[in-house]
Design an enzyme around this catalytic site. Structure first.
Site, short mmCIF file in Angstrom:
data_model
loop_
_atom_site.label_atom_id
_atom_site.label_comp_id
_atom_site.label_asym_id
_atom_site.label_seq_id
_atom_site.Cartn_x
_atom_site.Cartn_y
_atom_site.Cartn_z
N THR A 180 35.16 40.57 29.20
CA THR A 180 35.30 40.06 30.55
C THR A 180 34.23 38.99 30.74
O THR A 180 33.28 38.93 29.97
CB THR A 180 35.07 41.19 31.58
OG1 THR A 180 35.81 42.34 31.21
CG2 THR A 180 35.49 40.80 32.99
N VAL A 209 46.48 46.57 34.35
CA VAL A 209 45.42 45.91 35.12
C VAL A 209 44.16 46.75 35.00
O VAL A 209 44.19 47.97 35.19
CB VAL A 209 45.82 45.77 36.60
CG1 VAL A 209 44.67 45.13 37.40
CG2 VAL A 209 47.09 44.93 36.74
N ASP A 211 39.66 46.93 35.62
CA ASP A 211 38.78 47.03 36.79
C ASP A 211 38.37 45.68 37.35
O ASP A 211 37.96 45.60 38.51
CB ASP A 211 37.52 47.81 36.41
CG ASP A 211 36.66 47.08 35.39
OD1 ASP A 211 37.18 46.76 34.31
OD2 ASP A 211 35.48 46.80 35.67
N THR A 231 31.89 44.90 33.17
CA THR A 231 32.65 44.62 31.97
C THR A 231 32.67 45.88 31.12
O THR A 231 31.64 46.50 30.90
CB THR A 231 32.05 43.46 31.16
OG1 THR A 231 32.71 43.40 29.88
CG2 THR A 231 30.55 43.61 30.93
N GLY A 234 37.97 49.44 31.46
CA GLY A 234 38.34 49.30 32.87
C GLY A 234 38.84 50.55 33.53
O GLY A 234 38.56 50.80 34.71
#
Length: 322
Positions: A180, A209, A211, A231, A234
């Site tokens: 991320t 999807v 976090d 990061t 998630g």
């Protein structure tokens, strides 16, 4: 990094946790990562040094990271199991907790700008998929062809992960399991903001999807406590509301930023399998950068202009202002 910096501005960034193993890192590639982090720090620092808002600084920093193919966001986004790229992003303004997020999109050059458009141009917080893309087109955001987002490294990583799955082996490479980019900042006016952007996990299920765009999990900002960009794994960060949990420990338990951030990352997320880390800044300007995995691409800059970056469990390297 708990010293008070009430009259200072500060920007902290990350380019993802779960770094390339030291044994596989070449000096040239390591230098490229540090250079990419410095470019992002400089982009945000320029905004803050000019008296700009934290929200503008984190947006600028994340845009620079999205434009850098080395990081898993924007141009360097990883691929789903179906061989597509689905990107997520979020921004949050600590002044009033205004927030915007997008998920499952590919096309806008800078997903963080899509998230910010949701915050500023709609009554909503979260838009997804094709409807989010239609909204982005209507706002005149810059789009790129799929070839712009292609990187051989990410495509090869997908093939390797799929091959391991077919063989019944587990992919333990942290650099493929999560990645991320994000930024948090405190401006000279005392405002906080956070922004996060990601391509997700290599070979993730289409429609997954993480976090990053979930307000309170991977992205959080409130002037009363702190700003956080996360990061890592998630699903765990969502279940533990990582960003909000750090702020709550500060607000209700009287913990310092570093105490709160480390407790969440080390004592809550890690035992639950939540490999990763956060970058966070408090209203007093203190910064915390904890991670519980092999490394986290990260950096900090303050009003002195010194760009400080690191990758592994090591002191931040100082680079003099240009």
């Amino acid at each position: 990094m708990n010293a008070s910096h009430d009259n200072d501005f500060v920007l902290a960034i990350h380019g993802g946790a779960g770094t390339i193993l030291r044994s596989k890192m070449t000096p040239e590639r390591e230098a490229a990562y540090h250079a990419g982090l410095r470019r992002a720090l400089e982009a945000g620092r320029a905004v803050l040094a000019d008296g700009g808002l934290a929200l503008d600084a984190v947006t600028a920093a994340v845009m620079a990271l999205e434009d850098e193919p080395l990081f898993n966001a924007g141009r360097g986004a990883v691929y789903t199991a179906a061989g597509r790229q689905e990107m997520d992003a979020a921004v949050m303004d600590g002044r009033d907790r205004a927030a915007g997020a997008v998920a499952g999109i590919c096309g806008p050059r800078n997903p963080v700008l899509a998230a910010r458009a949701v915050m500023e141009k709609t009554d909503h917080v979260f838009l997804i998929g094709e409807s989010a893309l239609e909204f982005c087109r209507a706002q005149g955001l810059a789009f790129e062809e799929p070839s712009y987002f292609f990187t051989q490294q990410r495509w090869d990583a997908l093939q390797e992960t799929l091959a391991m799955r077919r063989a019944g082996a587990e992919d333990r490479d942290e650099s493929r399991r999560h990645g991320t980019v994000g930024a948090v900042a405190k401006d000279r006016h005392g405002n906080l903001a956070a922004a996060t952007s990601t391509g997700g996990m290599t070979a993730k299920s289409p429609g997954r999807v993480g976090d990053s765009p979930v307000i309170g999990a991977g992205t959080w900002a409130d002037n009363g406590t702190c700003a956080v960009s996360a990061t890592g794994h998630g699903e765990i960060f969502i279940r533990y509301a990582a960003g909000h949990e750090i702020a709550s420990l500060m607000r209700y338990a009287g913990r310092s930023l570093d105490e709160a951030a480390r407790k969440v990352v080390m004592d809550m997320l890690a035992p639950a399998g939540g490999s990763g880390g956060v970058v966070a800044v408090a209203r007093d300007g203190s910064v915390s950068l904890p991670f519980n995995c092999s490394g986290m691409y990260r950096g900090v800059v303050r009003a002195d202009g010194v760009l400080r970056t690191a990758i592994y469990e090591e002191p931040l390297r100082d680079y003099a202002p240009q």
